[in-house]
Design an enzyme around this catalytic site. Sequence first.
Site, PDB file in Angstrom:
ATOM      1  N   LYS B  44       0.702  -1.166  -0.221  1.00 31.93           N
ATOM      2  CA  LYS B  44      -0.269  -0.019   0.084  1.00 31.93           C
ATOM      3  C   LYS B  44       0.541   1.347   0.092  1.00 31.93           C
ATOM      4  O   LYS B  44       0.189   2.546  -0.318  1.00 31.93           O
ATOM      5  CB  LYS B  44      -0.866  -0.573   1.317  1.00 31.93           C
ATOM      6  CG  LYS B  44      -1.570  -1.101   1.352  1.00 31.93           C
ATOM      7  CD  LYS B  44      -3.302  -0.667   2.245  1.00 31.93           C
ATOM      8  CE  LYS B  44      -2.838  -0.924   3.886  1.00 31.93           C
ATOM      9  NZ  LYS B  44      -2.027  -1.801   4.105  1.00 31.93           N
ATOM     10  N   ASP B 130       0.083  -9.488   9.408  1.00 31.22           N
ATOM     11  CA  ASP B 130       0.936 -10.466   9.638  1.00 31.22           C
ATOM     12  C   ASP B 130       2.524 -11.381   8.791  1.00 31.22           C
ATOM     13  O   ASP B 130       2.467 -10.896   7.865  1.00 31.22           O
ATOM     14  CB  ASP B 130      -0.146 -11.613   9.823  1.00 31.22           C
ATOM     15  CG  ASP B 130      -0.506 -12.717  11.203  1.00 31.22           C
ATOM     16  OD1 ASP B 130       1.081 -12.941  11.536  1.00 31.22           O
ATOM     17  OD2 ASP B 130      -1.082 -13.562  11.816  1.00 31.22           O
TER      18      ASP B 130
END
Lengths: 348, 290
Positions: B44, B130
């Site tokens: 992102k 994660d």
Amino acid sequence: MIRPADREKRLGLITAYYGAPEALLGEYAAGNARQRMRTFTQSAEDEISRAVEELRRIPCRGELCSPADDSAIIIHGPRGCAMAGGDSGTKLTEKDSIMGSEKKLRAEIHRVYNASRPKRIFVVTTPVVAINNDDVLTVCAELTGSLGIDILPVVTTGFKNKSPENGIDYARRALGLDAAAEIREPEASAREGLLAGRRVYIALPPGRAAAYIRAVSSGSGGNIAGVTLGYADKTEATEEVLRLLAGLGLPVHVANNQDYELTNLLKSAVPDLFVGETDNVLTAARLGIACVNVSVTPPEAFADAAETALGYSGFARRLAEAPGMPARYSLRALLRPGGWYIKPEAKL
Amino acid sequence: MSNKPLKIAIYGKGGIGKSTTTSNISAALAEQGARVIQIGCDPKADSTGTLRHGEYLPTVLDSIYDSSDVRLEDISTRGFGGVLCIEAGGPVPGVGCAGRGISAAVELLQELNVFEEFAPDYILFDVLGDVVCGGFAVPIREGITDCVYVITSSDFMAVYAANNLFRAISKYAPSGGARLGGLIANSLIAPYSKLIVDDFAAKTGSSVAGYVPRHSIVAQSELYGKTVIEANPRSPQAQIYRDLANTIAANTDFAIPSPLGAAALKDWARGWGDQIYKYENNLVTEYEAI
């Protein structure tokens, strides 16, 4: 489904077994044929190259799918995957594996289309594309619409199963054909008494093996010295071979081009004649055994080819003894039984 | 400062506040005169936005894709307090392999000698969610970072993610990977939130580096495209971030955590569920229960 179920699941296909045919028959009858572990495996053909081979072979809407017939095969993967044998490749790099490979695929399809104007283009996928889950179907569908020719995805992964035979099914599915469950092989020619007193070793897939066992034993009076099946599954052909071997009191060996295993078994069986496909024939020829290569010999010419090979068996022996023919395995390695590396299970 | 920079990786569940916290730590360290690099390891590419007021910054992977001759100035910009901002970037959603992208971006930064030439005191890697595959574990492998801070709230899913991250840390630490610097307890709201994080830390052999309560000033600062340190430097929240930054800068006590097994984590969560139920329903007093 663009990708048919693997033969391992659909047909209980296994590629590793050495032992009593009765036991394997029993497992198939009970529906629980187990794939054995091979603790030493030699590289062999995979589903991707077999799919490409099949695309060249099977009729496609009445025409053969080859470059000469205006079809093109793009191997969609890294440069190394071009070994699978297509007409061109997308030559993916690390950048493409990170950012996605659609752009390269579109560019390659356009390039091939503009260069040779084929009637159809096959896009054969490879492990990198499969691991990244790159969207090949959308690209093929969009360009089919815009270019006005069939752009057909062949969704091979190279790692989801153990048998190259699956490549045949993926190629057929790309063409809208049913996955090949069982192909009835034509009978091989026989001649009464031709192989009387001769020991013959056969290394072929089940359908072909069954046909040649019949031609050798009942047709030509030969003795079966041993059989290596390229794979075993729950088809009638496998069942026929297993029953024949059970009747002869011989074990069955299941292996896809495992040169070391075959070498050891041939050393023990000491056949007069070997019947197999190109890769296996090379193994037998190195041992000085007269061979019939059924990849290049049509079934109707088998009897003549066997007679010729046996008539000139000295050629194979001299070839094996030639100074330039290096030993592939140490003597110590060859003391092991042929099925030494095939285990019911293995702890990794 | 010594010549050797402290290399810090910050992990945590998606949406837990990794980029916000990391940027405020970077800003707090830079404010004190330290040379800081912050590297966003997320496709992102929004880790360093509040340090550079949302200005456009080409990502490392976009630059690699567009050119074979990538220079540091092509992929970095100076943000608040002179923080060197870098975004690894990655593929668009649903395409390619972001994990491999992280690996390739870190490799390129090493090839460019960024860490030697900029001579930072601190390098902070802000890593996506994660550790879902080997690529996202690259910042904690093979000596790329010295320590890891895991951000969590008292929500079970955040703790669950932290426990998973502990598994990754305990896997790589013995062979030269980064060790755990501690937990950062973020978005604390309920009176028992701190106790839950403390208890998880105690159960896993870790410690808590700082507690960051949830406050509207954080969201407000972000809406202005700034860190709290820059937008509201005199606020108590800014001081909380400064204290956290100082704790991290001073900490040399890195550990290998002992993640809980699936059953133990479930039992631990259930135990806290029971206690919170009693507390919320006034079945026992606050001091008896928690």
